[in-house]
Motif scaffolding. Structure first.
Motif, PDB file in Angstrom:
ATOM      1  N   GLU A 209       0.831  -1.208   0.000  1.00 46.51           N
ATOM      2  CA  GLU A 209       0.000   0.000   0.000  1.00 46.51           C
ATOM      3  C   GLU A 209       0.870   1.266   0.000  1.00 46.51           C
ATOM      4  O   GLU A 209       0.684   2.163  -0.826  1.00 46.51           O
ATOM      5  N   MET A 234      -5.117   0.352  -7.685  1.00 43.43           N
ATOM      6  CA  MET A 234      -5.503  -0.480  -6.533  1.00 43.43           C
ATOM      7  C   MET A 234      -4.319  -0.550  -5.564  1.00 43.43           C
ATOM      8  O   MET A 234      -3.188  -0.771  -6.010  1.00 43.43           O
ATOM      9  N   LYS A 235      -4.614  -0.381  -4.287  1.00 37.53           N
ATOM     10  CA  LYS A 235      -3.511  -0.397  -3.306  1.00 37.53           C
ATOM     11  C   LYS A 235      -3.789  -1.407  -2.212  1.00 37.53           C
ATOM     12  O   LYS A 235      -4.297  -1.063  -1.142  1.00 37.53           O
ATOM     13  N   PRO A 236      -3.456  -2.680  -2.467  1.00 35.34           N
ATOM     14  CA  PRO A 236      -3.699  -3.709  -1.455  1.00 35.34           C
ATOM     15  C   PRO A 236      -2.928  -3.411  -0.160  1.00 35.34           C
ATOM     16  O   PRO A 236      -1.798  -2.933  -0.205  1.00 35.34           O
ATOM     17  N   ARG A 237      -3.572  -3.710   0.967  1.00 38.23           N
ATOM     18  CA  ARG A 237      -2.973  -3.390   2.273  1.00 38.23           C
ATOM     19  C   ARG A 237      -2.016  -4.460   2.760  1.00 38.23           C
ATOM     20  O   ARG A 237      -1.362  -4.294   3.775  1.00 38.23           O
ATOM     21  N   TYR A 245      -3.777  -9.561  -8.548  1.00 34.77           N
ATOM     22  CA  TYR A 245      -3.839  -8.100  -8.688  1.00 34.77           C
ATOM     23  C   TYR A 245      -4.328  -7.715 -10.087  1.00 34.77           C
ATOM     24  O   TYR A 245      -5.303  -6.985 -10.240  1.00 34.77           O
ATOM     25  N   TYR A 248      -7.837  -8.607 -10.855  1.00 36.47           N
ATOM     26  CA  TYR A 248      -8.805  -7.662 -10.284  1.00 36.47           C
ATOM     27  C   TYR A 248      -8.939  -6.427 -11.184  1.00 36.47           C
ATOM     28  O   TYR A 248     -10.045  -5.932 -11.417  1.00 36.47           O
ATOM     29  N   CYS A 249      -7.822  -5.974 -11.718  1.00 39.22           N
ATOM     30  CA  CYS A 249      -7.856  -4.822 -12.639  1.00 39.22           C
ATOM     31  C   CYS A 249      -8.671  -5.167 -13.887  1.00 39.22           C
ATOM     32  O   CYS A 249      -9.433  -4.345 -14.396  1.00 39.22           O
ATOM     33  N   LYS A 252     -12.277  -5.179 -13.018  1.00 41.94           N
ATOM     34  CA  LYS A 252     -12.794  -3.819 -12.852  1.00 41.94           C
ATOM     35  C   LYS A 252     -12.801  -3.033 -14.167  1.00 41.94           C
ATOM     36  O   LYS A 252     -13.110  -1.841 -14.188  1.00 41.94           O
ATOM     37  N   ARG A 307      -9.058  -9.367  -2.368  1.00 42.69           N
ATOM     38  CA  ARG A 307     -10.252  -8.626  -1.936  1.00 42.69           C
ATOM     39  C   ARG A 307     -10.102  -8.147  -0.495  1.00 42.69           C
ATOM     40  O   ARG A 307     -10.401  -6.995  -0.180  1.00 42.69           O
ATOM     41  N   LEU A 310      -8.040  -5.165  -0.165  1.00 37.97           N
ATOM     42  CA  LEU A 310      -8.690  -3.923  -0.598  1.00 37.97           C
ATOM     43  C   LEU A 310      -9.803  -3.528   0.372  1.00 37.97           C
ATOM     44  O   LEU A 310     -10.520  -2.554   0.150  1.00 37.97           O
TER      45      LEU A 310
END
Ligand code: ATP
Ligand code: MG
Length: 386
Positions: A209, A234-237, A245, A248-249, A252, A307, A310
């Motif tokens: 992140e 997207m900035k996964p924690r 990753y 997911y892009c 989206k 998920r 995020l």
């Protein structure tokens, strides 16, 4: 860790015995001092590539033109590289040539960050000309020398700085961060393959992140043609896989398939990204059992991780996915009690698209436990439903 480093000591001693100086360098030194796991132990030496080959019995010239010989004498492979500095840089990329030198110091000072510019001798004493230990103690990523010059020479170093920010959970030193903002545009000259190597490590680090906030704030991803479409970034924690990753892009709509092709990944990686995209779609639709059957537990768990990273509420736990997987009536189409031939004979029909559709429906019913996986039951169901 010590044990891992000590496997390199006989190689160094053997070079020393032949009158060459030699040291452990790079990531191994850094991780040793941080007491975190070491990936590979690289050795640097005053010996030229020919001299390295003369000292050892079993060598492979893996990168001889830029000074690297792989040494296999102790059983495990070590990369031994002649002290070198980089030649002139063209186009903000790797230099076209390297120049072999005789001093360790010159080799260390051409390296990217102070924490990566230390060496260890055969007694594991630290050699540090760039105050790497100070920055290690302060958890700082600082370019060696003038950061503007260093990023201008090789723009990949900017994404590497972000990668280390994530993997080590360090901060960027202020001047290094400013230089990154100044030179972000130059990353557009770097080959996407080299960027992806670092991006993957960034995503798998301790703090993706924070690193992605740096990438975004500096305008780095906006300067990379294939990645500029990722809006918002997207900035996964926490750590996620590259495939989950980008899947997911894709899900989206930030990527289309053509964009995916431009990432120049392997077919296997592209397949996993597309599968991940399907998993996100179908997770919304709810048939978890079928997902686990189609894509396997590991990919589904990676997507659930993404998920969670995020902040999206969990629909399933990893344990539940594993449980679903172990409860699958069949793991693969080949385990079905009927096949296309049998269905054709049973129904007295020639093959065609109907057959594929029917097999798919039977398969789904078996996976969902609506139909037992035995021949009589399946044929009866077929008689009732076709
Ligand atoms: P890891 O443990 O993740 O492999 P590492 O520090 O070993 O981290 P590598 O990419 O394997 O990273 O690089 C090895 C060393 O080579 C670095 O520690 C650094 O000293 C030097 N180096 C690598 N890439 C660059 C670069 N682009 N510019 C300058 N020095 C570099
Ligand atoms: Mg390494």
């Amino acid at each position: 860790n010590i044990a891992k480093l000590e496997t390199a000591v006989p190689i160094i001693e053997q070079l020393n015995a032949h009158g060459h100086s030699a040291y452990i360098v790079g990531g191994a030194v850094r991780n040793y001092l941080l007491d975190i796991p070491i990936n590979d132990v690289d050795i640097t030496t005053s010996a030229t590539p020919d001299e390295i080959e003369a000292v050892f019995e079993r060598t492979v010239p893996v990168g001889k033109e830029h000074g690297t010989i792989m040494v296999l004498d102790t059983g495990e492979p070590f990369e031994v590289t002649t002290y070198r500095i980089d030649g002139t840089y063209e186009d903000f990329r790797r230099p076209d040539e390297v120049i072999f030198v005789t001093e360790l110091k010159d080799d260390l000072l051409r390296r990217d960050f102070t924490i990566n510019a230390m060496a260890l001798d055969s007694a594991l004493h630290v050699v540090d000309y760039a105050d790497g230990q100070h920055d290690l103690n302060h958890r700082l990523i600082r370019a060696v020398g003038n950061p503007y010059d260093r990023f201008h020479e090789d723009a990949l170093r900017m994404i590497r700085a972000c990668r280390f920010q994530s993997t080590l959970d360090f901060r960027l030193e202020d001047e290094t961060a400013r230089a990154m903002k100044t030179h972000a545009q130059l990353i557009s000259h770097v080959a996407i393959e080299r960027i992806i190597v670092e991006f993957r490590k960034l995503l798998q680090g301790l703090n993706p992140e924070a690193a992605l906030m740096t990438v975004e704030a500096a305008g780095i991803h906006a300067a990379i043609p294939v990645l500029q479409q990722l809006e918002p970034l997207m900035k996964p924690r926490h750590a996620v896989t590259l495939e989950a990753y980008f899947g997911y892009c894709l899900y989206k709509g930030q990527f289309v398939e053509r964009g995916l092709a431009q990432l120049k990944l392997s077919n296997q990686e592209k397949k996993a990204i597309k599968a991940s995209c399907e998993i996100y779609r179908e997770l919304d639709a709810g048939a978890a059992m079928l997902l686990v059957y189609k894509y396997g537990a590991a990919l589904v768990i990676n997507c659930l991780d993404m998920r969670a990273a995020l902040g999206i509420p969990a629909v399933l736990t990893a344990a539940a996915v594993r449980q679903l997987h172990s409860a699958l009536p069949i793991e693969d189409r080949s385990e079905m009690a009927v096949d296309g031939h049998l269905l054709m004979t049973h129904l007295g029909r020639k093959g065609g698209s109907w057959l594929k559709g029917l097999l798919g429906r039977v398969e789904e019913h078996i996976v969902l436990g609506r139909l037992p996986n035995n021949k009589e039951a399946i044929l009866k169901w077929v008689d009732d439903n076709v």
